[in-house]
Design an enzyme around this catalytic site. Structure first.
Site, mmCIF file in Angstrom:
data_model
loop_
_atom_site.group_PDB
_atom_site.id
_atom_site.type_symbol
_atom_site.label_atom_id
_atom_site.label_comp_id
_atom_site.label_asym_id
_atom_site.label_seq_id
_atom_site.Cartn_x
_atom_site.Cartn_y
_atom_site.Cartn_z
ATOM 1 N N ALA A 193 19.314 35.497 10.261
ATOM 2 C CA ALA A 193 18.188 36.309 10.735
ATOM 3 C C ALA A 193 18.058 36.354 12.253
ATOM 4 C CB ALA A 193 16.902 35.801 10.093
ATOM 5 N N GLU B 130 29.754 31.690 12.825
ATOM 6 C CA GLU B 130 29.008 31.335 11.610
ATOM 7 C C GLU B 130 29.795 30.321 10.792
ATOM 8 O OE1 GLU B 130 26.056 31.769 10.094
ATOM 9 O OE2 GLU B 130 26.907 30.683 8.376
ATOM 10 N N CYS C 188 14.838 33.693 1.673
ATOM 11 C CA CYS C 188 13.561 33.687 0.935
ATOM 12 C C CYS C 188 13.686 34.426 -0.390
ATOM 13 C CB CYS C 188 12.445 34.313 1.749
ATOM 14 S SG CYS C 188 12.907 34.874 3.387
ATOM 15 N N ARG D 4 29.664 47.494 14.600
ATOM 16 C CA ARG D 4 28.822 47.725 15.772
ATOM 17 C C ARG D 4 29.312 46.906 16.961
ATOM 18 N NH1 ARG D 4 23.005 46.883 14.755
ATOM 19 N NH2 ARG D 4 22.813 48.484 16.341
ATOM 20 N N VAL E 46 30.694 25.288 15.411
ATOM 21 C CA VAL E 46 30.621 24.830 16.794
ATOM 22 C C VAL E 46 30.431 23.325 16.741
ATOM 23 C CG1 VAL E 46 29.284 24.902 18.918
ATOM 24 C CG2 VAL E 46 29.740 27.008 17.630
ATOM 25 N N ASP F 54 14.770 29.282 12.596
ATOM 26 C CA ASP F 54 14.391 28.003 11.995
ATOM 27 C C ASP F 54 14.779 26.777 12.823
ATOM 28 O OD1 ASP F 54 13.620 29.679 9.989
ATOM 29 O OD2 ASP F 54 14.952 28.884 8.461
ATOM 30 N N TYR G 60 -13.017 49.545 1.667
ATOM 31 C CA TYR G 60 -13.767 49.306 0.437
ATOM 32 C C TYR G 60 -13.668 50.492 -0.519
ATOM 33 C CZ TYR G 60 -17.381 49.609 -2.972
ATOM 34 O OH TYR G 60 -18.015 49.795 -4.165
ATOM 35 N N TRP H 137 -18.717 43.612 -0.625
ATOM 36 C CA TRP H 137 -18.405 42.665 0.452
ATOM 37 C C TRP H 137 -17.049 42.069 0.111
ATOM 38 C CZ3 TRP H 137 -21.607 42.080 4.655
ATOM 39 C CH2 TRP H 137 -22.931 42.527 4.527
ATOM 40 N N ARG I 66 -19.539 35.386 6.325
ATOM 41 C CA ARG I 66 -21.011 35.302 6.369
ATOM 42 C C ARG I 66 -21.477 33.879 6.142
ATOM 43 N NH1 ARG I 66 -23.383 39.698 2.324
ATOM 44 N NH2 ARG I 66 -25.289 38.558 2.758
#
Lengths: 468, 468
Positions: free
Chosen positions: B14, B38, B48, B75, B85, B297, B440, B448, B456
């Site tokens: 990611a 990698e 996930c 790309r 590594v 991470d 709502y 509410w 509240r």
């Protein structure tokens, strides 16, 4: 001990009875007498629930009633039903009241007056518009009348004959009623004068609603100017006539929106805004009046994004208004800072939401802005049930301040608008929004929430436009 | 023309590949050479999503891969898979690389280094913990191994013999894996050392999850200290042993959370935080290093509510980090301001969400606060499918600033936490939140919204406590 003050409430629904209840919470009957005057026969009910009652999701109208007259009376609120106020006399602190006997009218004095007279549905002065078979859906009594009529129609017709309904107006009420009637097995035609349904959205987003309604089998005729309701020999509505066509109907539903019910206030010289709603200060006092308060559908609200007052009839605002008014009359302190224009609705499984300003509203507020629209997904693309979600975002030129968001999608689309509602309230820029820490897990969102995707694109757009 | 700079990325998932992609968007291959190293064989996948793959919601692991190695290479990103590594040399701007031939190691120089080494699952040093049949679920390869093992188990056993799984750890991964295994027809036992499952919630809210898991048929044993994994004659795990009991298992899943994978960074003297994650500045540069960046991470993030850095392993942060790093290396400007600690999860139809601080976190940040918990409803009470929703809210003493929200409920509960996430980011008080203009309509919310109900109550609590 000082004599009790009297609080008079006109209109015993959301705003009025919230105010009464909250004031009662803060002050006992010895300090504050509360008299609530109601023209109809019900209190504290959810008008927004009527479409779901008609559609059969709610079977008992009683479920729509949050608090009955008896429950209010038990809390020392004197409630007079079927009682109309015919005149306000603000300067002498009294209102003229007509009870069940129309001949006898009396003056009732007040120390505090709460105007919670609500709104009335638009009913254009067209031939036939008052014929039997044409229904508004504003009050519980309206709902009852419509339901009785539908049941009669359904009983009278053979089961295999198509039942046809025409809904005039493709706004929130219109599309919710279309869904309700579809669920009852009607062939539904929705007519609207505008280019697209849901003019609470920009036309490009309204088009998505239009397409979805077609796929649901709801015939949606836009650009339709209704000229009359045609009646059968018995005088009952049998078709809605437009400039171009005649749409046959067993039942006709009006979903044209509402206007503030402020005839009394106007006659008494109280200040009204451009939409005809009462103007208040932030404590919900009618402007310039120390002891007259107004809230709910009869009042205008400050739009925090445009800086102007608007009329938005919505139960959630009405309840907040009542809470604020009751707190202030009860000796506390509360304000209603304003709204950002959030609204959410659904028609079948399509969820429709908006907050902030449309393009037309932003332009008329004098704002220059960029717009972006993205198509993203309600969940991680690989997770079952992931559905497309369209998000449109408006951001102010130069500052990048968020101005508005519109969302059309399936499950999970509607309430996502709350992200933008809070960001608008906080005055965030779209650039700031790109790093919002929103909940992520595959069943709930793609890695980049659709709102973040839109914010990223809008921020890039603001930067590109920034040099001009 | 200047020679191209070289950006070296360690970890092609990611954060790393977002950084590479974004840098490539801004700079062509002639200006910037990008080399991604990698250790494993996959790129840019959704870790996930693994529980949903195991549970059968996702049938093809390929669906979890956002971008394949080939797509990255197209790309102009040079991607070296199965390449480890072994050493960082920040001062000389180079890393030591071991390819498929472990004997040959070479130095690779960089102008920019991106550390995106991720996290490794906790695996306590218990007897038997490495036995066959004990599975982590951190990587796609882990998922593949677990799935193979499950399929083998299912084939080997008669269809009517109960299949048993033990999950060690009742955090996000643990409960998601419990759901996955329930869906595959296993009898699932979840073991956790803590008093309640989901220690990312306060214990009172964790208890609600506990009760719900019991109702779903997931045996959840709390206060359980695992001492060993017992093996059968073939050396394969057959039971998880705690201080009190032995829980038989055909398969054992580790869901104990993860720690930053920062061994190389530690050896190179780069700055690490209390959780062992890399410390960065707001532009995601490793502190004190001009040309070394870290994200995802393996990095700690600033918690905007407590003012401290924390380790939160979450794909959505990793992608944002990568975006920021890539933008900065590409010559643009971006920052990652921090997080508010939002997380959302589900186990069967229970949705679990939190944002901001727990009670324990608030106390250890030196904050004094009030807490309230409310039970409200996901929809208008009369609308079908309305389900209870519990909302807990923390607000700072005196200022009333929102500090945290936890939500446990059914459909519609999880993403409601976003309201609080935005409010936290904006520094709102709970009093301000009471007038938020949230969406709502009966299918979406009671009049509410549950978050407003909590606000509240919290605001009232702050006022009451305000004199002390």
């Amino acid at each position: 001990m000082a004599a009790a003050q009297r609080m008079v409430v006109i209109g015993a629904n959301a705003a009025g009875m919230s105010a009464a209840s909250q004031a009662r919470r803060l002050k006992g009957a010895g300090d504050l007498e509360i008299v609530a005057l109601e023209r109809g026969g019900h209190t504290s009910y959810s008008a927004c629930g009527i479409p779901y009652w008609i559609g059969g999701d709610v079977t008992d109208a009683g479920d729509l009633i949050a608090r009955t007259p008896e429950q209010h009376r038990e809390r020392d609120i004197e409630l007079r039903l079927h009682t109309e106020v015919t005149e306000l006399d603000p300067d002498r602190g009294r209102v003229r009241v007509r009870g069940s006997d129309p001949a006898s009218e009396t003056w009732l004095g007040f120390d505090h007056l709460v105007l919670a007279t609500g709104a009335r549905p638009l009913r254009p002065p067209l031939p036939g518009i008052d014929a039997p078979g044409v229904h508004g859906v504003q009050t519980l009594d309206d709902g009852r009348a419509l339901l009785d009529d539908l049941e009669k129609t359904e009983t009278a017709r053979p089961a295999d004959a198509p039942r046809r309904a025409v809904v005039i107006g493709a706004g929130y009420i219109g599309v919710e009623m279309a869904e309700a009637l579809i669920r009852r097995g009607y062939r539904v035609t929705v007519l609207d004068r505008a280019e697209q349904p849901m003019t609470t959205l920009d036309p490009d987003m309204g088009r998505l609603v239009h397409e979805a309604m077609c796929r649901m089998g709801i015939e949606t005729v836009t650009g339709a100017t209704v000229t009359a309701v045609a009646a059968d020999r018995d005088g009952r509505a049998r078709a809605v006539v437009t400039e171009d066509a005649e749409h046959e109907a067993d039942v006709v539903v009006l979903g044209l929106g509402v206007r503030p019910e402020t005839g009394l206030a106007r006659a008494a010289g109280l200040p009204l805004g451009d939409s005809g709603g009462l103007l208040t200060d932030l404590a919900m006092r009618v402007r310039g009046r120390e002891n007259i308060w107004a809230g709910g559908d009869c009042a205008e609200v400050l739009d925090l994004v445009s800086g102007r007052t608007r009329h938005i009839a919505l139960g959630t605002h009405a309840n907040k208004h009542g809470q604020v008014i009751g707190t202030n009359i009860g000796g506390g302190y509360a304000t209603f800072p304003g709204v950002v224009g959030t609204a959410v609705s659904k028609v079948c499984d399509l969820e429709i939401a908006r907050t902030g300003l449309l393009e037309s509203q932003a332009a008329s507020a004098g704002l220059r802005f960029v717009t972006v629209t993205v198509e993203s997904s309600s969940r991680a693309g690989y997770y079952p049930g992931a559905a497309p979600m369209h998000v449109k975002m408006l951001a102010e030129h130069r500052t990048g301040r968020l101005l508005g968001v519109q969302i059309v999608g399936r499950e999970g689309a509607g309430k996502r608008v709350d992200i933008a509602a809070v960001a608008l309230t906080a005055g965030m820029t779209v650039e700031q929004m790109t790093s919002l820490d929103l909940g992520y897990a595959p069943p709930f969102s793609p890695l980049w929430d659709p709102v973040l995707v839109a914010a990223r694109k809008a921020a890039a757009q603001v930067r590109r436009a920034g040099t001009h």
